[in-house]
Design a protein around this motif. Structure first.
Motif, short mmCIF file in Angstrom:
data_model
loop_
_atom_site.label_atom_id
_atom_site.label_comp_id
_atom_site.label_asym_id
_atom_site.label_seq_id
_atom_site.Cartn_x
_atom_site.Cartn_y
_atom_site.Cartn_z
N LYS A 224 0.83 -1.20 0.00
CA LYS A 224 0.00 0.00 0.00
C LYS A 224 0.87 1.25 0.00
O LYS A 224 0.60 2.21 -0.74
CB LYS A 224 -0.93 0.01 1.22
N LEU A 225 1.90 1.26 0.83
CA LEU A 225 2.80 2.42 0.87
C LEU A 225 3.50 2.64 -0.46
O LEU A 225 3.63 3.77 -0.93
CB LEU A 225 3.83 2.26 2.00
N ALA A 226 3.95 1.57 -1.07
CA ALA A 226 4.62 1.68 -2.37
C ALA A 226 3.65 2.22 -3.43
O ALA A 226 4.03 3.07 -4.25
CB ALA A 226 5.17 0.33 -2.80
N ASP A 227 2.41 1.75 -3.41
CA ASP A 227 1.40 2.23 -4.36
C ASP A 227 1.11 3.72 -4.13
O ASP A 227 0.98 4.49 -5.09
CB ASP A 227 0.10 1.43 -4.23
N GLU A 228 1.01 4.13 -2.87
CA GLU A 228 0.74 5.55 -2.55
C GLU A 228 1.90 6.43 -3.00
O GLU A 228 1.69 7.51 -3.56
CB GLU A 228 0.50 5.71 -1.05
N GLN A 229 3.13 5.97 -2.76
CA GLN A 229 4.29 6.75 -3.17
C GLN A 229 4.36 6.88 -4.68
O GLN A 229 4.68 7.95 -5.21
CB GLN A 229 5.58 6.12 -2.62
N ALA A 230 4.04 5.80 -5.39
CA ALA A 230 4.05 5.86 -6.86
C ALA A 230 2.99 6.84 -7.36
O ALA A 230 3.25 7.62 -8.29
CB ALA A 230 3.81 4.46 -7.44
N ALA A 231 1.81 6.83 -6.73
CA ALA A 231 0.74 7.77 -7.13
C ALA A 231 1.19 9.21 -6.88
O ALA A 231 0.98 10.09 -7.73
CB ALA A 231 -0.54 7.46 -6.36
N LEU A 232 1.79 9.45 -5.74
CA LEU A 232 2.28 10.80 -5.43
C LEU A 232 3.34 11.26 -6.43
O LEU A 232 3.35 12.41 -6.86
CB LEU A 232 2.83 10.86 -4.01
N ARG A 233 4.23 10.35 -6.83
CA ARG A 233 5.26 10.70 -7.82
C ARG A 233 4.63 11.07 -9.15
O ARG A 233 5.06 12.03 -9.80
CB ARG A 233 6.26 9.54 -7.99
N ARG A 234 3.61 10.31 -9.56
CA ARG A 234 2.96 10.61 -10.84
C ARG A 234 2.28 11.99 -10.81
O ARG A 234 2.39 12.77 -11.75
CB ARG A 234 1.96 9.51 -11.20
N VAL A 235 1.62 12.30 -9.70
CA VAL A 235 0.98 13.61 -9.57
C VAL A 235 2.04 14.70 -9.49
O VAL A 235 1.92 15.74 -10.15
CB VAL A 235 0.04 13.64 -8.34
N ALA A 236 3.09 14.48 -8.72
CA ALA A 236 4.16 15.48 -8.59
C ALA A 236 4.82 15.75 -9.93
O ALA A 236 5.20 16.90 -10.23
CB ALA A 236 5.19 15.02 -7.57
N THR A 237 4.95 14.73 -10.76
CA THR A 237 5.53 14.91 -12.09
C THR A 237 4.66 15.84 -12.93
O THR A 237 5.18 16.74 -13.62
CB THR A 237 5.71 13.55 -12.79
#
Length: 161
Positions: A121-134
């Motif tokens: 779950k944490l890895a999925d959340e971090q990946a989502a945040l990276r995509r939005v931050a990009t």
């Protein structure tokens, strides 16, 4: 003088002490033995789990890879780091990472499973945040940014956005 300690004395206590799942599964896909952690994490009693095949509690999307894994184990090849989703007694999903030792001559697999649900779950959340931050860093138009945020939240909550 202390009581004699035979080869199996205390083995059940030791088996149940583990916070990770310990199990013995036959090549028929049925649990032969499980420890207390499996009962605690998944919510099934030992009697319930003995009546279910591993495929019955495996997420439908993971059943074919699980069947292929069991075939590999039956061929004498151990698995390390095999991940699959398991359906708990209350219907929730738990991700497990399995390490196994196969014993084809005995027709069984010894497995140790670790609950990696929170880590995933944490890895999925971090990946989502990276995509939005990009998108933010690329100065994406607000409508694209907000649409992406809705998609990411929907993916994380496993709902259609």
């Amino acid at each position: 003088m202390p009581p004699e300690v035979g080869p199996d004395a205390g083995l059940e206590d030791f088996f149940d002490l583990s916070i990770d799942l310990l199990c013995i599964v036959g090549f028929d896909g049925y649990f032969k033995r499980v420890n207390a952690a499996l009962e605690r994490i998944l919510g099934y009693s030992r009697e319930e789990i003995a009546s279910l095949s591993v495929f019955e509690i495996t997420h439908p999307d993971d059943r074919e890879p699980a069947r292929e894994a069991l075939e590999q184990l039956a061929d004498g090849r151990d698995l390390v780091g095999f991940q699959t989703r398991v359906i708990s007694a209350d219907g929730s999903l738990v991700w497990f990472e399995w390490n196994t030792r196969t014993r084809p001559e005995r027709g069984v697999v010894y497995g140790v499973g670790r609950d990696v649900t929170e880590r995933r779950k944490l890895a999925d959340e971090q990946a989502a945040l990276r995509r939005v931050a990009t998108l933010v860093a690329q100065a994406a138009p607000p409508e694209e940014l907000f649409a992406n945020i809705v998609d990411e939240v929907g993916r994380l909550l496993e709902v259609d956005a």
